[in-house]
Design an enzyme around this catalytic site. Structure first.
Site, PDB file in Angstrom:
ATOM      1  N   GLN A   1       0.841  -1.198   0.000  1.00 28.92           N
ATOM      2  CA  GLN A   1       0.000   0.000   0.000  1.00 28.92           C
ATOM      3  C   GLN A   1       0.875   1.246   0.000  1.00 28.92           C
ATOM      4  OE1 GLN A   1      -1.749   0.896   3.746  1.00 28.92           O
ATOM      5  NE2 GLN A   1      -3.562   1.882   2.891  1.00 28.92           N
TER       6      GLN A   1
ATOM      7  N   SER B   1       0.745   6.528   2.802  1.00 30.17           N
ATOM      8  CA  SER B   1       1.392   7.496   3.690  1.00 30.17           C
ATOM      9  C   SER B   1       2.648   8.086   3.066  1.00 30.17           C
ATOM     10  CB  SER B   1       1.758   6.831   5.022  1.00 30.17           C
ATOM     11  OG  SER B   1       0.594   6.431   5.710  1.00 30.17           O
TER      12      SER B   1
ATOM     13  N   SER C   1       4.524  -1.537   4.324  1.00 31.84           N
ATOM     14  CA  SER C   1       4.739  -2.935   4.695  1.00 31.84           C
ATOM     15  C   SER C   1       4.894  -3.790   3.438  1.00 31.84           C
ATOM     16  CB  SER C   1       3.555  -3.455   5.516  1.00 31.84           C
ATOM     17  OG  SER C   1       3.378  -2.697   6.681  1.00 31.84           O
TER      18      SER C   1
ATOM     19  N   GLU D   1      -9.066  -2.024   5.716  1.00 36.36           N
ATOM     20  CA  GLU D   1      -7.808  -2.213   6.441  1.00 36.36           C
ATOM     21  C   GLU D   1      -8.063  -2.288   7.939  1.00 36.36           C
ATOM     22  OE1 GLU D   1      -3.425  -0.059   6.815  1.00 36.36           O
ATOM     23  OE2 GLU D   1      -5.172   1.156   6.319  1.00 36.36           O
TER      24      GLU D   1
ATOM     25  N   GLU E   1      -5.152   8.501  17.468  1.00 30.30           N
ATOM     26  CA  GLU E   1      -5.727   9.838  17.601  1.00 30.30           C
ATOM     27  C   GLU E   1      -6.701  10.137  16.461  1.00 30.30           C
ATOM     28  OE1 GLU E   1      -2.070   9.466  19.891  1.00 30.30           O
ATOM     29  OE2 GLU E   1      -2.550   9.043  17.807  1.00 30.30           O
TER      30      GLU E   1
END
Length: 399
Positions: A117, A120, A153, A236, A369
């Protein structure tokens, strides 16, 4: 067809017939997986011809139980292609063209093509919509992608990636993103390992320099990548926090086993903590069962964020208790030398490893968060936090 697959007895009979025609003991594992996919027993709720039978998702455990009892080969499970199975496949199924579905789903399920993926970025983690990786259309109508992704990952093992990139910097950040399927072997893709606290490097940073992606590998409409990505992210979080585990399974089972086997390690204070965490783990397990029942009726929703949040917190607290319970023995860690493990093993390693690796649970798959914000806004219906950048063009935002 419907009469044979609409109930548990019918799907069980169909599975038995398949196993008789493809004995696990004498069938090559890859050939077995391919045949299982073609028979519609990979994901029974997927359409016919795409690994399923158009049946209820609730019937999949029936198939899996029969396969396990017969000794069917592994090798295509979450331990080798978790991102492909849990995130890429449902997104391709929902938004992909017929050609994309037929090209990617079969080798994905069979474990022939491993996925990662590319979401990010160094400057866009919690604020994923602020991503800066750019995709620019070339004269042939295809795309050239340049940017950097991080915390990826299995990128070192991956054949393909699900990727979001900015295709229009002149509109607000959520609207200028497009979703792509990226060949990880393409020219311009560079993967570098990231060493983590366990001493391993299961995560990576990925540099993309003018990587060509055919427009045929664009998933969904141009500029609609944020909406497509929500399907990926919801799946996910369910995959991470909503797995099917038995009572006293997972982390709590390991600590409970040590408690029973090593009475000399017990103290009243540890006993109270174990009881409290056992009860919380059981509540989370039952909540996961209810979530999976909801999935039978449709796509994952924001409720998966609560499961992932609970999983992360409990994994850290239980692994910490396990470390304290074992005292000095808990600090033992048998291998600090691995660089690129083929898969993460949360439950088959020592207490020291579990304690260290669990620290990542509150970051991967969405930070705790951010998940709290999602739960507050989308589950509880509370007012959202003020956002001053909501309507500004991405190119005008400070970075």
């Amino acid at each position: 067809m419907a009469s044979q697959t609409s109930d548990a007895a019918g799907i069980r009979r169909r599975t038995h017939e398949f196993l008789a025609a493809h004995p696990p003991a004498t069938t090559d594992p890859l050939a077995f997986h391919r045949a299982r996919f073609d028979a519609g027993l990979a994901w029974v709720h997927y359409p016919e011809g795409l690994g399923g039978l158009g049946a209820s998702r609730a019937l999949q455990p029936v198939v899996d139980a029969e396969m396990d009892a017969a000794g069917a080969p592994g090798g295509n499970g979450p331990e080798t292609n978790g991102i492909g199975l849990g995130m890429a496949a449902p997104t391709i199924l929902r938004y992909g063209t017929e050609e994309q579905k037929r090209r990617f789903l079969r080798p994905l399920w069979c474990g022939e093509e491993i996925w990662c993926q590319l979401f990010s970025e160094p400057g866009a983690g919690s604020d994923l919509a602020g991503l800066a990786t750019r995709a620019v259309r070339d004269e042939a109508g295809d795309w050239r992608v340049t940017g950097q992704k991080v915390w990826t990952s299995s990128a070192h093992n991956a054949d393909f990636a699900i990727l979001i990139a900015r295709t229009d910097p002149d509109v607000p950040k959520h609207r200028g993103i497009t979703y792509f399927l990226c060949d990880m072997r393409a020219e311009g893709v560079e993967v570098r390992p990231l060493r983590q606290i366990t001493g391993e490097a299961e995560f990576n940073e990925v540099f993309l320099t003018g990587v060509r992606i055919p427009d045929a590998h664009r998933l969904g409409d141009l500029g609609d990548g944020w909406r497509v990505a929500q399907t990926t992210l919801n799946n996910e979080r369910v995959a991470i926090g909503g797995g099917d585990v038995p009572r006293e399974g997972g982390h709590i089972g390991l600590v409970s086993a040590v408690w029973r086997e090593r009475p000399e390690l017990r103290t009243p204070e540890l006993h109270q903590r174990l009881l409290a965490l056992w009860a919380e783990a059981e509540a989370l397990r039952l909540s996961g069962a209810r979530l999976r029942q909801q999935l039978v009726a449709g796509q994952p929703g924001p409720e998966g964020s609560a499961m992932k949040l609970g999983f992360a917190r409990l994994a850290q607290e239980i692994s910490g208790l396990g470390l304290e319970l074992m005292g000095e023995e808990g600090l033992a860690y048998d291998d600090w030398t691995q660089v690129r493990p083929e898969r993460v093993d949360f439950l088959g390693r020592e207490a020291g490893y579990r304690y260290l690796r669990a620290k990542g649970n509150s970051i991967e798959g969405g930070t705790s968060e951010i998940l709290l914000n999602i739960i507050a806004e989308r589950v509880l219906g509370l007012p959202s936090e003020p956002r001053t950048d909501k309507d500004a063009a991405w190119k005008d935002l400070p970075r």
